[in-house]
Design a protein around this motif. Sequence first.
Motif, mmCIF file in Angstrom:
data_model
loop_
_atom_site.group_PDB
_atom_site.id
_atom_site.type_symbol
_atom_site.label_atom_id
_atom_site.label_comp_id
_atom_site.label_asym_id
_atom_site.label_seq_id
_atom_site.Cartn_x
_atom_site.Cartn_y
_atom_site.Cartn_z
ATOM 1 N N PHE A 1 18.809 16.237 -52.675
ATOM 2 C CA PHE A 1 19.441 17.343 -53.390
ATOM 3 C C PHE A 1 20.936 17.520 -53.105
ATOM 4 C CE2 PHE A 1 14.940 18.547 -52.696
ATOM 5 C CZ PHE A 1 14.523 18.492 -54.021
ATOM 6 N N SER A 2 21.464 16.770 -52.153
ATOM 7 C CA SER A 2 22.882 16.970 -51.806
ATOM 8 C C SER A 2 23.719 15.705 -51.914
ATOM 9 C CB SER A 2 22.997 17.530 -50.378
ATOM 10 O OG SER A 2 22.320 18.763 -50.274
ATOM 11 N N SER A 3 23.124 14.594 -52.373
ATOM 12 C CA SER A 3 23.897 13.359 -52.512
ATOM 13 C C SER A 3 24.963 13.530 -53.585
ATOM 14 C CB SER A 3 22.974 12.191 -52.878
ATOM 15 O OG SER A 3 22.051 11.938 -51.850
ATOM 16 N N GLU A 4 26.130 12.960 -53.325
ATOM 17 C CA GLU A 4 27.243 13.090 -54.267
ATOM 18 C C GLU A 4 27.240 11.962 -55.292
ATOM 19 O OE1 GLU A 4 30.829 13.211 -51.946
ATOM 20 O OE2 GLU A 4 30.702 15.391 -51.722
ATOM 21 N N LEU A 5 27.944 12.198 -56.367
ATOM 22 C CA LEU A 5 28.177 11.166 -57.369
ATOM 23 C C LEU A 5 28.968 10.019 -56.746
ATOM 24 C CD1 LEU A 5 27.989 10.602 -60.532
ATOM 25 C CD2 LEU A 5 30.300 11.531 -60.648
ATOM 26 N N THR A 6 28.450 8.801 -56.858
ATOM 27 C CA THR A 6 29.140 7.650 -56.267
ATOM 28 C C THR A 6 29.339 6.502 -57.256
ATOM 29 O OG1 THR A 6 27.032 6.760 -55.456
ATOM 30 C CG2 THR A 6 28.313 8.115 -53.928
ATOM 31 N N ALA A 7 28.698 6.568 -58.423
ATOM 32 C CA ALA A 7 28.777 5.447 -59.359
ATOM 33 C C ALA A 7 28.866 5.950 -60.790
ATOM 34 C CB ALA A 7 27.567 4.526 -59.208
ATOM 35 N N ILE A 8 29.653 5.232 -61.587
ATOM 36 C CA ILE A 8 29.775 5.517 -63.015
ATOM 37 C C ILE A 8 29.425 4.243 -63.779
ATOM 38 C CG2 ILE A 8 31.284 6.263 -64.889
ATOM 39 C CD1 ILE A 8 31.136 8.460 -62.904
ATOM 40 N N TYR A 9 28.466 4.352 -64.671
ATOM 41 C CA TYR A 9 28.170 3.255 -65.592
ATOM 42 C C TYR A 9 29.004 3.473 -66.854
ATOM 43 C CZ TYR A 9 24.124 1.924 -62.781
ATOM 44 O OH TYR A 9 23.306 1.499 -61.759
ATOM 45 N N ILE A 10 29.743 2.452 -67.233
ATOM 46 C CA ILE A 10 30.570 2.543 -68.439
ATOM 47 C C ILE A 10 30.073 1.512 -69.444
ATOM 48 C CG2 ILE A 10 32.893 2.268 -69.405
ATOM 49 C CD1 ILE A 10 34.042 3.198 -66.767
ATOM 50 N N ASP A 11 29.759 1.977 -70.635
ATOM 51 C CA ASP A 11 29.360 1.090 -71.729
ATOM 52 C C ASP A 11 30.581 0.869 -72.621
ATOM 53 O OD1 ASP A 11 26.897 1.464 -70.611
ATOM 54 O OD2 ASP A 11 26.088 2.704 -72.214
ATOM 55 N N PRO A 12 31.349 -0.197 -72.408
ATOM 56 C CA PRO A 12 32.594 -0.372 -73.148
ATOM 57 C C PRO A 12 32.372 -0.725 -74.616
ATOM 58 C CG PRO A 12 32.167 -2.291 -71.799
ATOM 59 C CD PRO A 12 31.119 -1.288 -71.445
ATOM 60 N N THR A 13 31.148 -1.102 -74.948
ATOM 61 C CA THR A 13 30.808 -1.347 -76.350
ATOM 62 C C THR A 13 29.354 -0.981 -76.583
ATOM 63 O OG1 THR A 13 30.689 -3.001 -78.130
ATOM 64 C CG2 THR A 13 30.248 -3.769 -75.888
ATOM 65 N N ASP A 14 29.080 -0.487 -77.791
ATOM 66 C CA ASP A 14 27.695 -0.239 -78.200
ATOM 67 C C ASP A 14 27.012 -1.525 -78.633
ATOM 68 O OD1 ASP A 14 27.742 2.564 -77.915
ATOM 69 O OD2 ASP A 14 28.647 2.817 -79.899
ATOM 70 N N ARG A 15 27.813 -2.494 -78.992
ATOM 71 C CA ARG A 15 27.274 -3.670 -79.684
ATOM 72 C C ARG A 15 26.683 -4.685 -78.710
ATOM 73 N NH1 ARG A 15 29.224 -4.403 -85.147
ATOM 74 N NH2 ARG A 15 30.383 -2.552 -85.770
ATOM 75 N N CYS A 16 25.788 -5.504 -79.252
ATOM 76 C CA CYS A 16 25.171 -6.539 -78.443
ATOM 77 C C CYS A 16 24.985 -7.801 -79.272
ATOM 78 C CB CYS A 16 23.813 -6.077 -77.906
ATOM 79 S SG CYS A 16 23.149 -7.175 -76.635
ATOM 80 N N ASN A 17 25.125 -8.937 -78.632
ATOM 81 C CA ASN A 17 24.912 -10.221 -79.306
ATOM 82 C C ASN A 17 23.498 -10.742 -79.080
ATOM 83 O OD1 ASN A 17 25.310 -10.632 -76.586
ATOM 84 N ND2 ASN A 17 26.661 -12.385 -76.802
ATOM 85 N N ALA A 18 22.638 -9.887 -78.532
ATOM 86 C CA ALA A 18 21.223 -10.230 -78.366
ATOM 87 C C ALA A 18 20.381 -9.199 -79.118
ATOM 88 C CB ALA A 18 20.852 -10.265 -76.894
ATOM 89 N N ASP A 19 19.104 -9.477 -79.204
ATOM 90 C CA ASP A 19 18.198 -8.579 -79.925
ATOM 91 C C ASP A 19 16.855 -8.546 -79.192
ATOM 92 O OD1 ASP A 19 17.381 -6.827 -81.855
ATOM 93 O OD2 ASP A 19 16.899 -8.352 -83.335
ATOM 94 N N CYS A 20 16.881 -8.156 -77.936
ATOM 95 C CA CYS A 20 15.669 -8.135 -77.111
ATOM 96 C C CYS A 20 14.708 -7.070 -77.643
ATOM 97 C CB CYS A 20 16.016 -7.849 -75.661
ATOM 98 S SG CYS A 20 17.248 -8.989 -74.974
ATOM 99 N N PRO A 21 13.447 -7.371 -77.776
ATOM 100 C CA PRO A 21 12.513 -6.454 -78.438
ATOM 101 C C PRO A 21 12.239 -5.170 -77.672
ATOM 102 C CG PRO A 21 11.343 -8.338 -77.513
ATOM 103 C CD PRO A 21 12.803 -8.646 -77.401
ATOM 104 N N TYR A 22 12.537 -5.133 -76.364
ATOM 105 C CA TYR A 22 12.243 -3.931 -75.571
ATOM 106 C C TYR A 22 13.494 -3.138 -75.221
ATOM 107 C CZ TYR A 22 13.426 -7.458 -72.057
ATOM 108 O OH TYR A 22 14.045 -8.454 -71.346
ATOM 109 N N CYS A 23 14.630 -3.464 -75.790
ATOM 110 C CA CYS A 23 15.890 -2.812 -75.409
ATOM 111 C C CYS A 23 15.797 -1.295 -75.569
ATOM 112 C CB CYS A 23 17.037 -3.351 -76.254
ATOM 113 S SG CYS A 23 18.657 -2.715 -75.721
ATOM 114 N N TYR A 24 16.317 -0.565 -74.574
ATOM 115 C CA TYR A 24 16.289 0.899 -74.631
ATOM 116 C C TYR A 24 17.402 1.464 -75.509
ATOM 117 C CZ TYR A 24 19.856 0.427 -70.965
ATOM 118 O OH TYR A 24 20.968 0.080 -70.246
ATOM 119 N N VAL A 25 18.364 0.614 -75.911
ATOM 120 C CA VAL A 25 19.407 1.056 -76.831
ATOM 121 C C VAL A 25 18.908 0.838 -78.264
ATOM 122 C CG1 VAL A 25 21.798 0.782 -77.562
ATOM 123 C CG2 VAL A 25 21.178 0.386 -75.161
ATOM 124 N N PRO A 26 18.854 1.888 -79.089
ATOM 125 C CA PRO A 26 18.346 1.730 -80.450
ATOM 126 C C PRO A 26 19.092 0.651 -81.223
ATOM 127 C CG PRO A 26 18.559 4.053 -79.895
ATOM 128 C CD PRO A 26 19.191 3.294 -78.776
#
Length: 442
Positions: free
Chosen positions: A62-87
Motif C-alpha cells: 500500500f505504500s510503494s511508490e511509482l517507479t516505472a512508466i510504460y509508454i506506447d509510442p504507437t498504437d499500430r502493430c505489424n503483427a496480428d496475434c489472435p490473443y492481443c489485448y489491444v483491440p
Amino acid sequence: MERKGLSRIDIEDNNVLLDADNVFWGISKRGNNPDALISRELISLYERVKGECDQELDNFRFSSELTAIYIDPTDRCNADCPYCYVPAKIRKHGRSMSEKELVFILSKTARYFIGKKKRPVIIFHASEPLLVKDILFKAITRFKKRFYFGIQTNGLLLEEKDISFIKNNKIGIGISLDAPSAAINNRLRFSASHVGNFDKVIRAIELFNGYEGLNVITTITKVNVSGLPRLVKLLHEKKVPCVLINPVRLTQKNARFLKPDDKEMAKYFIDAVEEAMRSSKGSKHKIIIGNFANIILGIIAPTARRLMCDISPCGGGRCFLTITANGDMIPCGEFIGLKGFCGGNIFKRSIDRAMGSEPFKKIRSRVVEEIAECNVCAFRNICGAPCPAELHAFGDMRKKAVFCEFYKEIINYAFGLIAQGKEKYLLRQGGLANLNYQYKID
C-alpha cells in the motif's frame, strides 16, 4: 482488515504453517509428527516478528511508490496475434507519437521523478514500438542519464544495428516467442502480412548472444502449452538468461478461445521449470523462468518480488502506469480498449493528478481480502488474484483469478522446491547475492 494468524496446510510431502497475511511460514516433512512443526522455537519466533512482517508486507502493498512508466509510442502493430489485448481497430488504425510529443512526455516524467530515491524505468511497449524506432533511439540517447530503458517487441523489425545500440546502451529488451518450432509459433505470432516472427526472433536471439538484459516473453495458450519444456530447452541452448511464460490474458473476447486448461497448463509449466533447472545444472549458462522466480520470491522474500501482477493491489496505477499513443494515462496496458479507466491526458494533466484520479484509486482498492474465496485462501498474498482488467472484462473485477487453479498448483510446487533447497536454481544469480536470511530455524 482481520488478521487470521498461522494455519497448517499440507503441501506436497510437507506440513506447512503459514500466516497468509504476512507470508511467514515454517515447513517440515509430512512423515514427521505434524505437531512437531509447531515447535516452541517457531512459535516464539513468529510472535516476535509477526508485527514486523505485517508492517513490511503492508508497506509493500500500500505504500510503494511509482517507479516505472510504460509508454506506447504507437498504437499500430505489424503483427496480428489472435490473443492481443489491444483491440484490432486500434492496432490497425491508431496513431503514433511525434518526436516532439515523446520528448515532451519524457521531460515531464523526468521532472516528476526529481528527488525520488530510485532512477525510474521507462518501458516502450504495445503495440509495436520499433515501428517508430528512430524517435525511440533518439529519445533514449537524450534521456539515458535520467531513466533506465526497456523495449518490448515482436522482433520483426530488429536489425543488427538496433541490437548493437540496445547492448551498447544497456537497454532491457523483451522479445516475443511462443513455441520452439516455426509451425506452432507462427500460428500465434504472425505478422500482418501473414509471415510469422520465428526466424527473425531466433536470429535476433543469436545476435544478442547471452545479453544479460534479454528476456523472451511467451504467452501460454492451448495451441503451444505442450511445447513449453522444449521451448525452454531451445532458449537455454541460445543462451537466453530469462523467459517469462505467462498465461494468456482474456481481456479481449478473441483470446478466450485460446484459453488452456488449468491442470494441463500447470503440468507443462512445471515441466518447463524442471527443464530450466536441468539445463542450468549441466551448463555454465543459467536460464530462469521469470514469473516463476517471482512466485519463489513471493514466498521466501515477499517484498523483493519485481513483477507486480502477483500481489494485491496489483502494480497498475500504483507502481507503474501506461501512457498511450494519444497521451492518455491508464493504470496498465491491459486497460487499453476498456472504458472508464483513464486518469487524464499527459499533455493536459500531471502524473500526480492521474495517480490520484478515481480510476486509479479503483484499481488500488481491489484487494484479495475483499474477494470471495481469496479472502480465505492461504496463498492470497503470494498469488494476488490477477488480473483486474481481465476480470473487469468478464463483468466483475472483484472476482478470483481466471486461472486460480493454475496458480494454486504452481505455488504448491514452489513450496515443494523450497523444501528441497532448490530455490538457488530458480533465481537470477544477482538476485541470490542480494538475499540474506532475516529469520531461520534449522
